[in-house]
Design a protein around this motif. Sequence first.
Motif, PDB file in Angstrom:
ATOM      1  N   ARG A  22      -0.767   7.350   0.866  1.00 15.16           N
ATOM      2  CA  ARG A  22      -0.193   6.369   1.798  1.00 15.16           C
ATOM      3  C   ARG A  22       1.331   6.360   1.680  1.00 15.16           C
ATOM      4  N   SER A  44      -5.565   7.425  -2.628  1.00 13.60           N
ATOM      5  CA  SER A  44      -5.209   6.768  -1.367  1.00 13.60           C
ATOM      6  C   SER A  44      -3.830   6.125  -1.413  1.00 13.60           C
ATOM      7  N   GLN A  89      -6.232  10.725   5.743  1.00 13.99           N
ATOM      8  CA  GLN A  89      -5.209   9.819   6.279  1.00 13.99           C
ATOM      9  C   GLN A  89      -4.373  10.455   7.394  1.00 13.99           C
TER      10      GLN A  89
END
Length: 189
Positions: free
Chosen positions: A78, A74, A107
């Motif tokens: 990001r 993650s 995402q």
Amino acid sequence: EWAFRNVPSEFEMYKSLFAWVKTQYPDVKTIYGGVEKDFAHSNATFGVIKTQAEASGLQLLGQGEWLLNDTTFSTQVREMKRANADVVAISAHPFTTCGVLKEMQRQGVKPKMVVGLTSSSSMETLQGCAAQAEGMLIPTSFAPVTPEAKKAAEAVQAQKTNMDLHNAAAWENIFTLKDLIEKAKVAGK
């Protein structure tokens, strides 16, 4: 002659890939990379990817790093999302490639193009994340496109497995040795 002689190096494969990208997708200008930092092949090939991407005119916006046994991505994705690059290059083997691709999907990271590591051109990637890997560009030294390569792939499939660039190289090595042994008239006595 077997189908795999004169196999191009990863340097040549990525040079060709990024030259093709430059001619076919002139609007692609930036790249962000991700790499399995603790795996020599991933790390070395990422150097090739960066060099060839920059030589073709792409601007490197950054890179994320993870380890071969990592299961969460993650933070790296990001950072990738913030960079908003036209191309994302993932220099990783199937397990972490799939992890990164699934996190990119989660995402909402949708670059114009995703480039992968040669070692991810395998059934393992397709079994782990076919939907997420669809459209990914991965240069490879094996594809069953010639009669000889098709014959080799069929022989391997008969054993309930698949031919990829790794076992294709092993196939070539064995048949090269077979030819040399037969030419030298070595007998198994």
